[in-house]
Design an enzyme around this catalytic site. Structure first.
Site, PDB file in Angstrom:
ATOM      1  N   ASP A   6       1.010  -1.411   0.029  1.00 43.66           N
ATOM      2  CA  ASP A   6      -0.344   0.527   0.086  1.00 43.66           C
ATOM      3  C   ASP A   6       0.610   1.224  -0.029  1.00 43.66           C
ATOM      4  N   HIS A  23      -7.521   5.751   0.360  1.00 45.55           N
ATOM      5  CA  HIS A  23      -8.653   5.254   1.178  1.00 45.55           C
ATOM      6  C   HIS A  23      -7.614   5.200   2.769  1.00 45.55           C
ATOM      7  N   ASP A  39      -6.943  -5.460  10.202  1.00 44.39           N
ATOM      8  CA  ASP A  39      -6.564  -3.255   9.948  1.00 44.39           C
ATOM      9  C   ASP A  39      -5.987  -3.846  11.498  1.00 44.39           C
ATOM     10  N   LYS A  47      -9.331  -3.855  -7.926  1.00 50.64           N
ATOM     11  CA  LYS A  47      -9.764  -4.620  -6.457  1.00 50.64           C
ATOM     12  C   LYS A  47     -11.345  -4.260  -7.060  1.00 50.64           C
ATOM     13  N   HIS A  53     -19.267 -12.776  -0.782  1.00 50.53           N
ATOM     14  CA  HIS A  53     -20.139 -13.910  -0.779  1.00 50.53           C
ATOM     15  C   HIS A  53     -21.581 -14.147   0.173  1.00 50.53           C
ATOM     16  N   THR A  89     -11.756 -10.678  -5.182  1.00 45.98           N
ATOM     17  CA  THR A  89     -11.363 -11.642  -3.525  1.00 45.98           C
ATOM     18  C   THR A  89     -11.810 -12.898  -3.495  1.00 45.98           C
ATOM     19  N   GLU A 121      -7.019 -12.813  -4.868  1.00 53.06           N
ATOM     20  CA  GLU A 121      -6.378 -12.677  -3.368  1.00 53.06           C
ATOM     21  C   GLU A 121      -7.076 -13.799  -2.349  1.00 53.06           C
ATOM     22  N   ASN A 122      -6.628 -13.779  -1.388  1.00 54.03           N
ATOM     23  CA  ASN A 122      -7.236 -14.846  -0.257  1.00 54.03           C
ATOM     24  C   ASN A 122      -7.913 -13.046   0.488  1.00 54.03           C
ATOM     25  N   ALA A 123      -9.000 -13.663   1.141  1.00 52.56           N
ATOM     26  CA  ALA A 123     -10.209 -12.528   2.082  1.00 52.56           C
ATOM     27  C   ALA A 123      -9.334 -11.991   3.102  1.00 52.56           C
ATOM     28  N   LEU A 124      -8.851 -13.513   4.106  1.00 52.05           N
ATOM     29  CA  LEU A 124      -8.218 -13.712   5.194  1.00 52.05           C
ATOM     30  C   LEU A 124      -7.073 -14.298   5.263  1.00 52.05           C
ATOM     31  N   ARG A 162      -1.183 -12.433   4.270  1.00 51.00           N
ATOM     32  CA  ARG A 162      -0.107 -11.584   4.043  1.00 51.00           C
ATOM     33  C   ARG A 162       0.539 -11.697   4.564  1.00 51.00           C
TER      34      ARG A 162
HETATM   35  O1  LIG Z   1      -3.261  -4.021   1.508  1.00 47.45           O
HETATM   36  C1  LIG Z   1      -3.803  -4.324   0.728  1.00 47.45           C
HETATM   37  C2  LIG Z   1      -4.910  -3.603   1.494  1.00 47.45           C
HETATM   38  O2  LIG Z   1      -5.183  -4.869   2.531  1.00 47.45           O
HETATM   39  C3  LIG Z   1      -7.063  -4.887   3.306  1.00 47.45           C
HETATM   40  O3  LIG Z   1      -7.901  -4.730   2.576  1.00 47.45           O
HETATM   41  C4  LIG Z   1      -8.491  -6.416   2.164  1.00 47.45           C
HETATM   42  C5  LIG Z   1      -8.779  -7.165   3.115  1.00 47.45           C
HETATM   43  O4  LIG Z   1      -8.027  -7.491   4.303  1.00 47.45           O
HETATM   44  C6  LIG Z   1      -9.284  -8.628   2.973  1.00 47.45           C
HETATM   45  O5  LIG Z   1     -10.227  -9.052   3.331  1.00 47.45           O
HETATM   46  C7  LIG Z   1      -9.930  -8.295   1.204  1.00 47.45           C
HETATM   47  O6  LIG Z   1     -11.245  -7.611   1.342  1.00 47.45           O
HETATM   48  C8  LIG Z   1     -12.606  -7.638   1.447  1.00 47.45           C
HETATM   49  C9  LIG Z   1     -13.100  -9.444   1.218  1.00 47.45           C
HETATM   50  O7  LIG Z   1     -12.831  -9.837  -0.492  1.00 47.45           O
HETATM   51  C10 LIG Z   1     -14.148  -9.212   1.614  1.00 47.45           C
HETATM   52  O8  LIG Z   1     -14.801 -10.816   1.431  1.00 47.45           O
HETATM   53  C11 LIG Z   1     -14.821  -9.160   2.564  1.00 47.45           C
HETATM   54  O9  LIG Z   1     -14.406  -9.729   3.524  1.00 47.45           O
HETATM   55  C12 LIG Z   1     -15.026 -10.889   4.699  1.00 47.45           C
HETATM   56  C13 LIG Z   1     -14.845 -12.409   4.346  1.00 47.45           C
HETATM   57  O10 LIG Z   1     -15.406 -12.110   3.428  1.00 47.45           O
HETATM   58  C14 LIG Z   1     -16.220 -12.343   5.574  1.00 47.45           C
HETATM   59  O11 LIG Z   1     -16.155 -14.078   5.479  1.00 47.45           O
HETATM   60  C15 LIG Z   1     -16.560 -12.067   7.124  1.00 47.45           C
HETATM   61  O12 LIG Z   1     -15.233 -12.772   7.535  1.00 47.45           O
HETATM   62  C16 LIG Z   1     -15.315 -12.896   9.143  1.00 47.45           C
HETATM   63  C17 LIG Z   1     -15.130 -14.392   8.842  1.00 47.45           C
HETATM   64  O13 LIG Z   1     -16.101 -15.147   7.635  1.00 47.45           O
HETATM   65  C18 LIG Z   1     -14.909 -14.810  10.410  1.00 47.45           C
HETATM   66  O14 LIG Z   1     -14.861 -16.156  10.329  1.00 47.45           O
HETATM   67  C19 LIG Z   1     -14.391 -13.670  11.411  1.00 47.45           C
HETATM   68  O15 LIG Z   1     -12.561 -13.932  10.792  1.00 47.45           O
HETATM   69  C20 LIG Z   1     -12.064 -13.796  11.921  1.00 47.45           C
HETATM   70  C21 LIG Z   1     -10.949 -15.134  11.083  1.00 47.45           C
HETATM   71  O16 LIG Z   1     -11.857 -16.234  11.623  1.00 47.45           O
HETATM   72  C22 LIG Z   1     -10.038 -15.608  12.619  1.00 47.45           C
HETATM   73  O17 LIG Z   1      -9.743 -16.051  12.223  1.00 47.45           O
HETATM   74  C23 LIG Z   1      -8.978 -13.775  12.560  1.00 47.45           C
HETATM   75  O18 LIG Z   1      -8.841 -13.919  11.073  1.00 47.45           O
HETATM   76  C24 LIG Z   1      -7.421 -12.825  12.164  1.00 47.45           C
HETATM   77  C25 LIG Z   1      -6.119 -13.627  12.410  1.00 47.45           C
HETATM   78  O19 LIG Z   1      -6.668 -13.713  13.928  1.00 47.45           O
HETATM   79  C26 LIG Z   1      -5.079 -12.805  12.448  1.00 47.45           C
HETATM   80  O20 LIG Z   1      -3.988 -13.834  12.846  1.00 47.45           O
HETATM   81  C27 LIG Z   1      -4.741 -12.243  11.088  1.00 47.45           C
HETATM   82  O21 LIG Z   1      -4.115 -12.854  10.425  1.00 47.45           O
HETATM   83  O22 LIG Z   1      -5.808 -11.803  10.192  1.00 47.45           O
HETATM   84  C28 LIG Z   1      -6.411 -12.324   9.707  1.00 47.45           C
HETATM   85  C29 LIG Z   1      -8.192 -11.907   9.538  1.00 47.45           C
HETATM   86  O23 LIG Z   1      -7.600 -12.306   8.295  1.00 47.45           O
HETATM   87  O24 LIG Z   1      -9.744 -12.958  13.106  1.00 47.45           O
HETATM   88  C30 LIG Z   1     -10.920 -12.787  12.218  1.00 47.45           C
HETATM   89  C31 LIG Z   1     -11.599 -11.880  11.646  1.00 47.45           C
HETATM   90  O25 LIG Z   1     -12.244 -11.263  13.530  1.00 47.45           O
HETATM   91  O26 LIG Z   1     -14.404 -12.595  11.101  1.00 47.45           O
HETATM   92  C32 LIG Z   1     -14.570 -12.047   9.706  1.00 47.45           C
HETATM   93  C33 LIG Z   1     -15.115 -10.969   9.707  1.00 47.45           C
HETATM   94  O27 LIG Z   1     -16.313 -10.174  10.385  1.00 47.45           O
HETATM   95  O28 LIG Z   1     -16.080 -10.800   6.608  1.00 47.45           O
HETATM   96  C34 LIG Z   1     -15.546  -9.942   5.750  1.00 47.45           C
HETATM   97  C35 LIG Z   1     -15.624  -8.549   5.841  1.00 47.45           C
HETATM   98  O29 LIG Z   1     -15.025  -8.127   7.503  1.00 47.45           O
HETATM   99  O30 LIG Z   1     -14.558  -8.133   2.880  1.00 47.45           O
HETATM  100  C36 LIG Z   1     -13.297  -7.226   2.938  1.00 47.45           C
HETATM  101  C37 LIG Z   1     -12.847  -5.730   3.197  1.00 47.45           C
HETATM  102  O31 LIG Z   1     -13.765  -5.961   2.331  1.00 47.45           O
HETATM  103  O32 LIG Z   1      -9.611  -7.777   0.738  1.00 47.45           O
HETATM  104  C38 LIG Z   1      -8.999  -6.353   1.367  1.00 47.45           C
HETATM  105  C39 LIG Z   1      -8.227  -5.748  -0.222  1.00 47.45           C
HETATM  106  O33 LIG Z   1      -6.951  -6.553  -0.220  1.00 47.45           O
HETATM  107  C40 LIG Z   1      -6.714  -3.343   3.709  1.00 47.45           C
HETATM  108  O34 LIG Z   1      -8.157  -3.511   4.287  1.00 47.45           O
HETATM  109  C41 LIG Z   1      -6.119  -2.765   2.719  1.00 47.45           C
HETATM  110  O35 LIG Z   1      -6.974  -0.982   3.354  1.00 47.45           O
HETATM  111  C42 LIG Z   1      -5.554  -2.389   1.873  1.00 47.45           C
HETATM  112  O36 LIG Z   1      -5.310  -1.486   1.521  1.00 47.45           O
END
Ligand SMILES: OC[C@H]1O[C@H](O[C@H]2[C@H](O)[C@@H](O)[C@@H](O[C@H]3[C@H](O)[C@@H](O)[C@@H](O[C@H]4[C@H](O)[C@@H](O)[C@@H](O[C@H]5[C@H](O)[C@@H](O)[C@@H](O[C@H]6[C@H](O)[C@@H](O)[C@@H](O[C@H]7[C@H](O)[C@@H](O)[C@@H](O)O[C@@H]7CO)O[C@@H]6CO)O[C@@H]5CO)O[C@@H]4CO)O[C@@H]3CO)O[C@@H]2CO)[C@H](O)[C@@H](O)[C@@H]1O
Length: 592
Positions: free
Chosen positions: A133, A173, A181, A375, A380, A422, A460-463, A500
């Site tokens: 970024d 942004h 984040d 992007k 989903h 993603t 990309e992967n989302a998580l 990441r």
């Molecule tokens: O650097 C470039 C940019 O990077 C960032 O933006 C990116 C963003 O990070 C990505 O996620 C992606 O963005 C989109 C994505 O395409 C969409 O699908 C949506 O995401 C939603 C997702 O699809 C839904 O399923 C839901 O997610 C929830 C999830 O289903 C739940 O299981 C739970 O997630 C937990 C997770 O289970 C848990 O393991 C843990 O994970 C974190 C881990 O602990 C930690 O060590 C670290 O590795 O991070 C992990 C997180 O990945 O915690 C998770 C969170 O509690 O909850 C989930 C959320 O409720 O909702 C998702 C939306 O919130 O939306 C995304 C955002 O639009 O691509 C972006 C662009 O590259 C930055 O934000 C940008 O500023 C950067 O420019």
């Protein structure tokens, strides 16, 4: 003139040993299947060589060393289209996103030794490049047009030294508030200052909550930022980036510019923001209630002969389900003329926003050997419910009988931009049943639409994921019908960026699985430094084609049959957890 630096050895086994190193003056040297040959400054020699070089592209040897070879010694020079070359056509490069705060809020490249170590590890793992970024809030923080690129220049130089390619995000942004984040990087202070006197510069929901993540589309052409419009500010930033990074652009370090078009850098409305109380899988809210967008909608409704139509007032709140709202429920407003009018307006505004900024990006990087990219978010949840509520609030007007993504792809095609989608890692079986998620079908639909519009499609992967199941799903989507031993597969992704880089990723077991993933993405070929070898040669960016008419964009909303998709990847990787997890799932489904 002999000016490039790779040697292609095309006959398997011709080197006799896969530990052999070929030394060459400058540049990268590789062998497509057998092993990577590292390039060391010096004279060409092949220590321990037992065979002879059976096929060398003489034009690719630097002048300084060309005398070491002659075509007489290499009768098969420039010939063969070998198994290796055909397999290389299946190569999907892998990039890794760098940490969000790699450059600190006060514009300092802080932990250089650590990043250097990590980049070297990535490089040794065969990774092709990194994504970073380039935050607006950091570079132009001091005042309008007062750009400071110095910290980014140091970072880019390091990436170059480590032999990685670079995908640069023009991040207009805020960082903070999205899943994952871990740092907060606001918009430039002086922009936020304008927002203090005119809060309508930010996206606004029906209740009047402002979102400071990104400026509303409503101010794209309002000259209220010290005389500049939002689009002019983005344009100036990109021009300055080009000027200040021209050496890196010319050297081929920067291979693509991901143009930030909304929150999280994605072309979407901030409809599902955690900081405003949204939690997964809420339907989200429309974000068009700032005075600028409201006025534009009024005018549009008036022109359509319906001055009585206003913005939706029955679409519920962030954490509602579709059925609990009048707008998205059974026979809901979304199916009425009024609803369709609004949704068309809302989604077209988004496409136009992307189109305008990409046009500026195209002008800024015209003639550079670089690709533009945008992007699109993977929304989903509620994909399998009739009203696709979460997609609609995000600005993707996608229903069973209306494709909301292909018009975006068509718009991108006029700028020669890559469509970066993603949630590649997600499988339906991992999602909550009540949220009617369909990540697999969504990816299939969106990628197919991109390919139909003759675009390069990346993802990309989302998580964050470290398990084989996540990787296998990405591998499947990268080549939905598997490896083609005769050459380039009909459907193949242009690249995948892994989210990441972290200490977690580099932990022994995680990194081992990741390395296998990289190798499989490369179709079991060794790392390949030469983009041309896998058809990714980047030409000079041409001027954007003429704008599509509304009719042409509308034509792309006709649903089409997606391309067929395999059940699972033919390049599967397995780890212990993956095997156990699959076993448990199998047992579970037997007793259900
Ligand atoms: O650097 C470039 C940019 O990077 C960032 O933006 C990116 C963003 O990070 C990505 O996620 C992606 O963005 C989109 C994505 O395409 C969409 O699908 C949506 O995401 C939603 C997702 O699809 C839904 O399923 C839901 O997610 C929830 C999830 O289903 C739940 O299981 C739970 O997630 C937990 C997770 O289970 C848990 O393991 C843990 O994970 C974190 C881990 O602990 C930690 O060590 C670290 O590795 O991070 C992990 C997180 O990945 O915690 C998770 C969170 O509690 O909850 C989930 C959320 O409720 O909702 C998702 C939306 O919130 O939306 C995304 C955002 O639009 O691509 C972006 C662009 O590259 C930055 O934000 C940008 O500023 C950067 O420019």
């Amino acid at each position: 003139m002999l000016n490039t630096t790779s040697i292609v050895c095309s006959t398997q086994g011709c080197w006799g040993s896969d530990k052999l190193r070929l030394q060459l003056c400058g540049g990268a040297v590789f062998h497509p299947t057998i092993h990577r040959i590292e390039c060391v400054q010096g004279v060409v020699k092949a220590p321990g060589q037992t065979g002879r070089i059976s096929s060398v592209d003489i034009t690719k040897i630097p002048k300084a060393v060309a005398s070491e070879f002659s075509t007489d010694e290499m009768p098969e020079a420039r010939t063969a289209s070998t198994y290796d070359e055909r397999m290389l056509a299946n190569y999907v490069p892998v990039y890794v996103m760098l940490q969000l705060g790699v450059i600190s809020n006060d514009n300092v490249f802080e932990d250089r030794p650590k990043i250097e170590r990590q980049l070297k590890e990535l490089r040794a793992a065969g990774v092709d490049g990194v994504m970073v970024d380039v935050w607006w809030g950091i570079v132009e923080s001091k005042g309008p047009k007062q750009y400071d690129w110095s910290a980014y220049r140091s970072l880019f130089a390091l990436v170059q030294e480590c032999g990685l390619k670079l995908q640069a995000i023009m991040s207009f942004h805020r960082c903070g508030g999205n899943v994952g984040d871990v740092v907060t990087i606001p918009l430039p202070k002086w922009v936020l200052g304008i927002g203090e006197t005119d809060p309508d510069v930010f996206y606004t929901n029906r209740k009047g909550n402002r979102n400071e993540e990104y400026l509303t589309i409503g101010v794209d052409s309002q000259p209220i930022f010290h005389g500049r419009t939002a689009v002019q500010m983005y344009s100036d930033y990109m021009k300055s980036f080009r000027e200040n990074m021209s050496d890196f652009l010319e050297a081929g370090l920067i291979i693509d510019i991901e143009v930030g078009l909304g929150p999280a850098g994605e072309l979407r409305y901030p409809s599902y923001t955690g900081t405003q109380g949204w939690i997964f899988p809420g339907i989200g809210e429309f974000q068009c209630y700032d005075k600028y967008l409201e006025a534009e909608f009024k005018e549009a409704a008036m022109n359509a002969g319906h001055p009585e139509w206003g913005l939706p007032d029955n679409a519920g709140e962030y954490n509602d389900t579709p059925a609990s709202t009048e707008f998205f429920g059974l026979n809901g407003t979304y199916l009425t003329e009024k609803g369709k009018f609004f949704l068309t307006w809302y989604s077209n505004k988004l496409i136009n926003h992307g189109d305008e900024i990409l046009d500026e990006a195209n002008k800024a990087f015209l003639g550079c050997k670089v690709k533009l990219a945008a992007k699109i978010a993977g929304i989903h949840w509620w994909y399998k419910s009739p009203s696709h509520a979460a997609e609609l609030t995000s600005g993707y007007y996608n229903l069973k009988n209306r494709d909301g993504y292909r018009p975006i792809a068509r718009m991108l095609s006029r700028h020669y931009a890559i469509f970066n989608f993603t949630c590649l890692e997600m499988r339906n079986s991992e999602q909550r049943a009540d949220a009617k998620c369909g990540p697999q079908e969504l990816v299939q639909q969106v990628l197919s639409g991109g390919w139909r519009e003759q675009l390069e499609v990346a993802g990309e992967n989302a998580l964050s994921r470290y398990d084989s199941n996540g990787y296998n799903q990405i591998l499947l989507n990268a080549r939905p019908n598997g490896i083609n031993k005769d050459g380039k597969p009909k459907q193949i992704m242009y690249g995948v960026t892994y989210l990441r880089l972290s200490d977690e990723l580099l932990k022994d077991k995680n990194f081992k699985t990741f390395k296998t993933f990289v190798k499989k993405m490369h179709a079991d070929q060794d790392y390949c430094a030469d983009l041309g070898m896998y058809n990714h040669q980047i030409g000079s960016l041409e001027r954007s084609k003429p704008k599509f008419t509304t009719e042409e964009l509308l034509e792309a909303t006709k649903p089409i049959e997606p391309f067929p998709w395999g059940e699972e990847t033919d390049m599967k990787i397995d780890d212990f957890e993956g095997v156990i997890g699959n076993l448990i799932r199998k047992l579970f489904s037997m007793f259900k």
